[in-house]
Write a protein that holds these residues in place. Sequence first.
Motif, PDB file in Angstrom:
ATOM      1  N   UNK A 135     -80.962 -19.059  12.747  1.00  0.00           N
ATOM      2  CA  UNK A 135     -81.785 -19.138  11.682  1.00  0.00           C
ATOM      3  C   UNK A 135     -81.397 -17.689  10.865  1.00  0.00           C
ATOM      4  N   UNK A 136     -82.317 -16.385  11.608  1.00  0.00           N
ATOM      5  CA  UNK A 136     -82.483 -15.749  10.947  1.00  0.00           C
ATOM      6  C   UNK A 136     -81.412 -14.594  10.773  1.00  0.00           C
ATOM      7  N   UNK A 137     -79.553 -15.324  10.820  1.00  0.00           N
ATOM      8  CA  UNK A 137     -78.604 -14.681  10.844  1.00  0.00           C
ATOM      9  C   UNK A 137     -78.601 -15.388   9.520  1.00  0.00           C
ATOM     10  N   UNK A 138     -78.662 -16.975   9.363  1.00  0.00           N
ATOM     11  CA  UNK A 138     -78.109 -17.468   8.561  1.00  0.00           C
ATOM     12  C   UNK A 138     -78.763 -16.912   6.511  1.00  0.00           C
ATOM     13  N   UNK A 139     -80.484 -16.827   6.848  1.00  0.00           N
ATOM     14  CA  UNK A 139     -81.573 -16.218   6.263  1.00  0.00           C
ATOM     15  C   UNK A 139     -81.511 -14.692   5.967  1.00  0.00           C
ATOM     16  N   UNK A 140     -80.598 -13.612   6.271  1.00  0.00           N
ATOM     17  CA  UNK A 140     -80.214 -12.174   6.297  1.00  0.00           C
ATOM     18  C   UNK A 140     -78.740 -12.322   5.478  1.00  0.00           C
ATOM     19  N   UNK A 141     -78.372 -12.552   5.706  1.00  0.00           N
ATOM     20  CA  UNK A 141     -76.630 -13.758   5.244  1.00  0.00           C
ATOM     21  C   UNK A 141     -76.672 -13.980   3.646  1.00  0.00           C
ATOM     22  N   UNK A 142     -77.196 -14.493   4.218  1.00  0.00           N
ATOM     23  CA  UNK A 142     -77.047 -15.593   2.646  1.00  0.00           C
ATOM     24  C   UNK A 142     -76.439 -16.351   2.805  1.00  0.00           C
ATOM     25  N   UNK A 143     -75.128 -16.633   3.493  1.00  0.00           N
ATOM     26  CA  UNK A 143     -74.210 -17.408   3.611  1.00  0.00           C
ATOM     27  C   UNK A 143     -74.410 -18.739   2.995  1.00  0.00           C
ATOM     28  N   UNK A 144     -73.718 -19.640   3.369  1.00  0.00           N
ATOM     29  CA  UNK A 144     -73.551 -21.203   2.448  1.00  0.00           C
ATOM     30  C   UNK A 144     -72.606 -21.992   3.354  1.00  0.00           C
TER      31      UNK A 144
END
Length: 323
Positions: A237-246
């Motif tokens: 979750x931290x990775x997805x929030x930080x990178x803003x990948x979709x």
Amino acid sequence: MTAVKSPDSLGFLFLGGAKRVTMAQMLKEACAIRGIDCSITGYELDAHSALASVGEVVEGTRWSDPTIFAELDKLCESRRISVVLPFVDGAVGIAAEFVARHSSTGVFAPVSPRQEVDRMFDKCAAAEYFERLGLPIPATYRIGAPCGKLIAKPRYGSASKGIVEINGLQKLYELQASKYLIQERFDNREEITVDCYVGMRTGQIAALSPRLRGEVSGGEAVRTETIADADADALARRVLVATELRGAVTVQLLRDLDSGRLMVMEINPRLGGGAVASVHAGVDLPGLIIDDALGRPLKTQRAEPGVETVRYLADVVFYPNKD
């Protein structure tokens, strides 16, 4: 991104999905549940691919061919394609750029912009990016530092090909360092794959499904089991929030079993080869893709732990044409 215009029929184009028969079947089932007609078309170098058992496979050109977008234009028009799904690294950037060119026509692909996905496929650039974001990763080796146990991964490699284990300076000197990402190595480790889905328009993290990679062949897990791991969920979750990948994102994590330290190995901004395990465990990735393509709300999915899948070989037969 514009939603797909027709809610009654969806044409899926698989890029590099020659072996993704189960995922194609799952997409058909998810469409049927929603009362949607579904067609599957594959784009491959060889039309005699396993995907032909559940759809049509069109023989095409390489991702690097300058005519690739013109080819896909014709294919999408003739086959009424509305959703493009890349299944290999080289196809992800193509899918991202293709839908960007068709942003007003309703062609959908669950992938991030090309600049973002291309960065993920350059291991050195990705590691530098993760460091800037403050994400935990194995320490990157810098020339001149003491040489301990290291692992060298080809900078633009995939499927675990060309990896070199380094135990001394001699092996390190033999490498052309600029072509590799060189990091600390953990021999007593476990690798965790987290299948994720993030809404293309909303950024909603709709699915996080961690699984252990068991038996691996050709860089892909052929035996995998879903697990309950709060730390893996939190880091993904931290990775997805930080990178803003979709869209569909596969986060690869590494845990050092000696220290318990959990780190990011790499991110594949596409569906993983073992993602069907998460679907069997209750994470409806095909349904999320369909609903996102149609602009519908996404239901948060949770995987059941302990669901194990084992991949096996099956035969698809192609007969010669007969008059």
